[in-house]
Design an enzyme around this catalytic site. Structure first.
Site, PDB file in Angstrom:
ATOM      1  N   GLU A  52     -34.553 -55.867 -35.560  1.00 47.16           N
ATOM      2  CA  GLU A  52     -34.510 -55.756 -37.015  1.00 47.16           C
ATOM      3  C   GLU A  52     -33.185 -55.239 -37.560  1.00 47.16           C
ATOM      4  O   GLU A  52     -32.776 -55.618 -38.657  1.00 47.16           O
ATOM      5  CB  GLU A  52     -35.631 -54.812 -37.498  1.00 47.16           C
ATOM      6  CG  GLU A  52     -37.031 -55.353 -37.318  1.00 47.16           C
ATOM      7  CD  GLU A  52     -37.362 -56.447 -38.329  1.00 47.16           C
ATOM      8  OE1 GLU A  52     -36.511 -56.768 -39.178  1.00 47.16           O
ATOM      9  OE2 GLU A  52     -38.465 -56.996 -38.262  1.00 47.16           O
TER      10      GLU A  52
ATOM     11  N   SER B 183     -92.519 -26.987 -25.511  1.00 46.87           N
ATOM     12  CA  SER B 183     -92.626 -26.046 -24.381  1.00 46.87           C
ATOM     13  C   SER B 183     -91.280 -25.530 -23.887  1.00 46.87           C
ATOM     14  O   SER B 183     -91.226 -24.876 -22.845  1.00 46.87           O
ATOM     15  CB  SER B 183     -93.351 -26.731 -23.218  1.00 46.87           C
ATOM     16  OG  SER B 183     -94.661 -27.086 -23.570  1.00 46.87           O
TER      17      SER B 183
END
Length: 694
Positions: free
Chosen positions: A88, A348
């Site tokens: 770029e 339980s």
């Protein structure tokens, strides 16, 4: 020689040139001040939540609907940065915003080809376009972009410019920035990219919609290959390396960005201050495994059911995995509700702590016999889950089989108030019926407790009886840093030893864990909580609206999830501790009379006239100096009041002498440290004190 007139002209020209340049500089400076670039201090980015190691757990879209993750150059593969600059803006590190050589080359290419071959835009100019999108492709727009790039270069360093580009570059749809693109297309952070992946990420921002690989695969592949060819020309890649990269497949789908630990992440973001992303104690790999288990299990269990799980390190209290529902985004399962924090009946699952208190007080041994028959406790008539009864069973069998009547018998002797007091001591406040004292029903689930609190209690069992408050990092303030005792060390080991013998569910691998299951009244909640020598995992299954689910049970519905959760958490198994010194494990025929059977109907029916026994010396919590560390240690005299003779004395669960009708005894300790002294009378009533021997 120049004439006098010529010299005056040169002098005038120089002065005028300097004046013009000065005027231009002042004008540009004034324009720069009057029309500064719309450059925010920091771009608005997606909120992030990290795990304990800094890995991304969850990210959120920005208010404008974009996935835009903050990205710095050190978070990106260095090779990608080199390829980006080479493709770029190869003079990025040298120019001041505009590359005149690149612009000249672009103009010549346009003149020679009649079309745009390369744009000549620098990364700074591209950043200017990203923060101030142009309305047209006119010459004026290009000049404006160049001016903005120069302004940006004056305000930001090269690294800051690169950081903003990496954060804002478009990648198609609502993806912005290289991190979001890497996560969406490759499912990973861009720290380590293959050559092919880096080339694709370089190519996409030029035409992000046209080159999206999930929509235009061939165009995306061609764009990637052009980048690879350019890198060969720039001597960043060898031809063979580029050819190998070109053979790598381009991803065809866009993945969802990470959304792990949704409930905890939401809480963390809501409470987080500005600055660094909040970091949870959760381990990403464990969280991924647990969420997969929860989703799969919920599908198998049926519609509207949800699954919640909490995985913690018992030694620190840190939560390593936290699943609030089977699927956060599934409205049919009320997935938005965090079921780890909702109060439900625990069934339980509290029974181990009832028996643990009885072990502490010397009231039972593992082989003590206890009755499992219909019983009436002042109008309360508990029944077993299967509505059947086993008759005489050992304490070990009663807990492993989760029999209800024996548990209530023991709780009646221990006292419900003592049980709830011990829970509060460990930092857990179970919800009791309004304005009612603790009753026997709490032993079978008649109390409200959350999965997170239940896991905290069991973390004490996994940590030798010592409880640390659970935390996941989402709290605004760290929980009080305390260490409480849920059970003393010896009683804790007895319970862990019994639970380690519970049969795993059908098809589950034996992992060497101790665990307990529970089912609430009306089949509304199924539970399973287990632990090894370090980690504890709790599982809840049910509906968020508390509807009954026929056939739901802890052993059938929740226990398989527990074992699979341990397996897929990725945590190495830690062995349960071996039997510590001083633990008394007699066989049934070796038990003293007072421990052979827990209570008796005859004794309970008649009821002793005498008050219960009470140890008057040494007092509870006393420190006694017996010279335990020396060879000439002296015995300790034990004294009691009340109770029915004969009496049985125990030290740390081990009988001292035979049955004795006197109210005094002597004890010579094995060494220094804490010890529990217990006396049991003929009616089965017990008293205990804890002393520290020096």
């Amino acid at each position: 020689m120049l004439s006098q007139k010529a010299l005056r002209y040169v002098a005038w020209s120089s002065t005028t040139g300097v004046a013009v340049l000065a005027l231009a500089a002042v004008t540009l400076w004034q324009l720069d001040r009057a029309f500064p670039p719309p450059l925010p201090a920091k771009p608005i980015v997606s909120a992030e939540v990290l795990d304990r190691d800094g890995q991304l757990l969850r990210t959120f879209a920005t208010p404008d609907g974009y996935w835009r993750l903050a990205t710095s150059p050190d978070q990106v593969d260095r090779q990608f940065v080199d390829m980006l600059v080479a493709y770029e803006d190869k003079r990025f590190w040298d120019h001041s915003g505009v590359d005149l050589l690149a612009l000249g080359r672009a103009a010549l290419q346009f003149a020679g080809n009649g079309r745009i071959v390369s744009g000549g835009s620098t990364l700074s100019m591209q950043l200017a376009r990203l923060i101030e999108p142009r309305e047209s492709r006119s010459v004026w727009a290009k000049l404006r972009q160049m001016a903005r790039a120069i302004q940006i270069e004056r305000r930001l360093s090269k690294t800051e410019i690169l950081e903003r580009y990496l954060t804002l570059a478009p990648y198609g749809g609502n993806l912005e920035g290289v991190r979001a693109a890497s996560l969406a297309y490759f499912g990973k952070e861009p720290k380590r990219l293959t050559v092919s992946e880096a080339a694709l990420l370089v190519a996409l921002p030029q035409l992000p919609e046209k080159r999206r690989p999930d929509r235009n695969l061939r165009i995306a592949q061609a764009a990637r290959d052009r980048v690879l060819d350019r890198m060969v020309s720039a001597n960043l890649l060898g031809e063979r390396e580029a050819q190998r990269a070109a053979l790598e497949a381009v991803p065809e789908v866009r993945r969802a960005l990470p959304a792990l630990a949704a409930h905890a992440a939401n809480a963390a973001v809501a409470k987080a201050a500005t600055g660094e992303p909040p970091r949870l104690t959760i381990r990403k790999s464990a969280q991924q495994g647990l969420e997969a288990v929860a989703r799969d299990a919920a599908r198998k269990l049926g519609p509207k059911l949800s699954v919640a799980m909490v995985l913690a390190d018992a030694r620190t209290g840190e939560i390593l995995g936290e699943v609030g529902s089977a699927d956060f985004f599934d409205s049919s399962r009320s997935g938005w509700i965090d079921m780890t924090k909702v109060l439900r009946s625990p069934g339980s699952t509290l029974k181990p702590f009832i028996y643990g208190l009885a072990f502490e007080q010397g009231m039972i041994a593992q082989e003590t016999m206890i009755e499992d028959r219909p019983a009436d406790f002042s109008g309360y008539r508990p029944k077993n889950f299967d509505m059947g009864y086993q008759g005489d069973v050992t304490i070990r069998q009663a807990l492993q089989l989760s029999l209800n009547v024996p548990a209530v018998r023991v709780l009646d002797a221990v006292g419900p108030a003592r049980l709830t007091a011990r829970f509060r001591q460990a930092g857990i406040n179970p919800a009791l019926p309004l304005n009612e004292p603790p009753g026997l029903a709490i032993g079978l689930g008649g109390v409200g407790i959350s999965l997170r609190d239940l896991v905290q209690l069991y973390a004490g069992l996994a940590n030798g009886g010592k409880v640390h408050p659970l935390r996941d990092g989402a709290e605004t303030t760290r929980p009080a840093d305390f260490t409480a005792t849920i059970l003393d060390g010896q009683a804790n080991w007895q319970i862990a030893d019994i639970l380690s013998g519970v049969k795993p569910p059908q098809g589950a691998l034996q992992r060497g864990i101790a665990y307990k299951t529970g089912t609430s009244y009306g089949y509304r909640d199924a539970w399973s909580v287990g632990f090894d020598g370090r980690y504890v995992l709790g599982v809840w299954v049910g509906r968020a609206d508390a509807s009954a689910i026929p056939g739901l049970s802890g052993y059938v519905s929740a226990a398989p999830i527990l074992f699979e959760g341990f397996e897929r958490s990725g945590l190495a198994s830690v062995a349960l501790p071996s039997r510590p010194p001083g633990i008394f494990l007699p066989k049934r025929d070796q038990l003293p009379v007072t421990l052979a059977r827990f209570g008796s109907d005859a004794a309970n029916a008649i009821g002793p006239a005498e008050p219960a026994p009470k140890i008057v010396f040494p007092p509870d919590g006393a420190r006694v100096d017996l010279g335990a560390a020396t060879a000439s240690a002296t015995p300790l005299v034990l004294k009691l009041q009340d109770g029915r003779a004969p009496f049985r004395w125990l030290a740390n669960g081990k009988p001292l002498t035979g049955r004795d009708r006197t109210r005094t005894a002597t004890w010579l300790p094995d060494g220094a440290g804490y010890s529990t002294l217990t006396v049991i009378d003929a009616a089965g009533r017990a008293a205990s004190v804890k002393v520290f021997v020096e």
